[in-house]
Design a protein around this motif. Structure first.
Motif, short mmCIF file in Angstrom:
data_model
loop_
_atom_site.label_atom_id
_atom_site.label_comp_id
_atom_site.label_asym_id
_atom_site.label_seq_id
_atom_site.Cartn_x
_atom_site.Cartn_y
_atom_site.Cartn_z
N ALA A 215 9.34 -4.53 -8.47
CA ALA A 215 8.83 -4.43 -7.10
C ALA A 215 9.42 -3.21 -6.39
O ALA A 215 8.71 -2.49 -5.68
N ASP A 216 10.72 -2.95 -6.61
CA ASP A 216 11.37 -1.79 -6.00
C ASP A 216 10.74 -0.48 -6.49
O ASP A 216 10.51 0.44 -5.71
N GLN A 217 10.46 -0.40 -7.80
CA GLN A 217 9.84 0.80 -8.35
C GLN A 217 8.43 0.98 -7.79
O GLN A 217 8.03 2.10 -7.45
N ALA A 218 7.67 -0.09 -7.70
CA ALA A 218 6.31 -0.01 -7.16
C ALA A 218 6.34 0.44 -5.70
O ALA A 218 5.54 1.28 -5.28
N GLU A 219 7.27 -0.11 -4.94
CA GLU A 219 7.41 0.30 -3.54
C GLU A 219 7.79 1.77 -3.44
O GLU A 219 7.27 2.50 -2.59
N ALA A 220 8.69 2.24 -4.31
CA ALA A 220 9.11 3.64 -4.29
C ALA A 220 7.94 4.57 -4.61
O ALA A 220 7.79 5.63 -3.98
N VAL A 221 7.12 4.21 -5.58
CA VAL A 221 5.96 5.03 -5.92
C VAL A 221 4.98 5.06 -4.75
O VAL A 221 4.45 6.11 -4.38
N LEU A 222 4.73 3.90 -4.15
CA LEU A 222 3.83 3.85 -3.00
C LEU A 222 4.38 4.70 -1.85
O LEU A 222 3.63 5.46 -1.22
N LEU A 223 5.66 4.63 -1.61
CA LEU A 223 6.29 5.41 -0.54
C LEU A 223 6.14 6.90 -0.82
O LEU A 223 5.88 7.69 0.09
N GLU A 224 6.28 7.28 -2.08
CA GLU A 224 6.10 8.69 -2.45
C GLU A 224 4.66 9.15 -2.16
O GLU A 224 4.44 10.25 -1.67
N VAL A 225 3.70 8.30 -2.43
CA VAL A 225 2.29 8.64 -2.22
C VAL A 225 1.94 8.71 -0.73
O VAL A 225 1.24 9.62 -0.30
N ILE A 226 2.43 7.77 0.06
CA ILE A 226 2.07 7.76 1.48
C ILE A 226 2.91 8.73 2.29
O ILE A 226 2.51 9.13 3.38
N GLY A 227 4.08 9.11 1.76
CA GLY A 227 4.90 10.11 2.43
C GLY A 227 5.53 9.66 3.73
O GLY A 227 5.85 10.48 4.57
N GLY A 228 5.71 8.40 3.93
CA GLY A 228 6.33 7.91 5.16
C GLY A 228 7.81 7.69 4.96
O GLY A 228 8.38 8.07 3.94
N ASP A 229 8.43 7.05 5.94
CA ASP A 229 9.85 6.74 5.81
C ASP A 229 10.09 5.31 5.36
O ASP A 229 11.17 4.98 4.91
N SER A 230 9.06 4.45 5.46
CA SER A 230 9.15 3.12 4.88
C SER A 230 7.74 2.56 4.72
O SER A 230 6.84 2.86 5.51
N VAL A 231 7.56 1.76 3.69
CA VAL A 231 6.25 1.14 3.43
C VAL A 231 5.89 0.20 4.58
O VAL A 231 4.76 0.18 5.05
N ALA A 232 6.86 -0.57 5.04
CA ALA A 232 6.60 -1.53 6.12
C ALA A 232 6.15 -0.83 7.39
O ALA A 232 5.20 -1.24 8.05
N ARG A 233 6.83 0.25 7.75
CA ARG A 233 6.47 0.98 8.96
C ARG A 233 5.09 1.61 8.82
O ARG A 233 4.29 1.61 9.74
N TRP A 234 4.78 2.16 7.63
CA TRP A 234 3.47 2.76 7.41
C TRP A 234 2.39 1.68 7.49
O TRP A 234 1.35 1.88 8.11
N ASN A 235 2.65 0.54 6.85
CA ASN A 235 1.69 -0.58 6.89
C ASN A 235 1.43 -1.01 8.33
O ASN A 235 0.30 -1.25 8.73
N HIS A 236 2.49 -1.09 9.12
CA HIS A 236 2.37 -1.52 10.51
C HIS A 236 1.52 -0.55 11.33
O HIS A 236 0.85 -0.95 12.27
N GLY A 237 1.52 0.72 10.95
CA GLY A 237 0.77 1.73 11.68
C GLY A 237 -0.72 1.76 11.35
O GLY A 237 -1.48 2.47 12.01
N GLN A 238 -1.14 1.00 10.37
CA GLN A 238 -2.56 0.99 9.99
C GLN A 238 -3.35 0.07 10.90
O GLN A 238 -2.82 -0.86 11.47
N THR A 239 -4.65 0.34 11.00
CA THR A 239 -5.51 -0.48 11.85
C THR A 239 -6.45 -1.36 11.04
O THR A 239 -7.18 -2.17 11.62
N GLY A 240 -6.44 -1.22 9.74
CA GLY A 240 -7.31 -2.02 8.89
C GLY A 240 -6.90 -1.88 7.44
O GLY A 240 -6.02 -1.09 7.10
N PRO A 241 -7.55 -2.60 6.53
CA PRO A 241 -7.14 -2.63 5.13
C PRO A 241 -7.52 -1.39 4.32
O PRO A 241 -6.96 -1.16 3.26
N ARG A 242 -8.45 -0.60 4.80
CA ARG A 242 -8.93 0.53 3.99
C ARG A 242 -7.83 1.49 3.56
O ARG A 242 -7.74 1.86 2.40
N ALA A 243 -7.01 1.90 4.50
CA ALA A 243 -5.94 2.84 4.18
C ALA A 243 -4.93 2.21 3.22
O ALA A 243 -4.43 2.88 2.31
#
Length: 159
Positions: free
Chosen positions: A114-142
């Motif tokens: 799970a940690d590796q998957a989260e790290a790869v996702l974080l690398e792709v989205i380029g944010g500072d945390s997956v949770a913060r990026w997820n919170h900033g979305q307005t729908g499931p598409r992104a």
């Protein structure tokens, strides 16, 4: 020679200390300003990400990835597509999942996978945390698009 008169500048006494309520109000306004600035920066940083590409919305077949992290990210995509997506909570009252909950569920709980998957996702989205990026979305598409890109990235890199 004419004499000029200048008025003395009014003087102020020492500023009184702010009350707790005044300090909290100032902190609240400062935090609002920081959040607004970060939100604008996020919008600029993610403006290039396509959100309407149909191939990013449908999960790939189950056996499309051979690497473990790519498979977890793909399964997380499927979980969100099936159960729904949420923000602010790991899961909501309807059973919808945020990105972190989907990854942890797909990985069989918290751990290295799970940690590796989260790290790869974080690398792709380029944010500072997956949770913060997820919170900033307005729908499931992104979120679905990001999981798909992360799975392809992990597969290309053998992760």
């Amino acid at each position: 020679m004419t004499a000029t008169r200048t008025a003395a500048a009014p003087t102020r006494g020492a500023a009184s200390a702010l009350t707790l309520d005044e300090r909290l109000a100032l902190a609240h306004h400062e935090m609002d300003d920081r959040l607004a600035t970060r939100s604008a920066a996020w919008a600029v940083d993610t403006a290039h990400i396509p959100l309407d590409a149909p191939e990013l919305l449908a999960p790939a077949p189950v056996s499309s990835y051979s690497t473990p992290v790519a498979a977890v990210l793909q399964e997380a995509h499927r979980l969100i597509a099936d159960r729904g997506w949420c923000r602010r909570w790991l899961t909501d009252e309807t059973g919808a999942l945020c990105l972190l909950a989907a990854i942890r569920t797909a990985a069989g709980g918290e751990g290295p996978l799970a940690d590796q998957a989260e790290a790869v996702l974080l690398e792709v989205i380029g944010g500072d945390s997956v949770a913060r990026w997820n919170h900033g979305q307005t729908g499931p598409r992104a979120a679905l698009a990001a999981l798909d890109r992360a799975a392809r990235h992990a597969d290309r890199h053998g992760i």
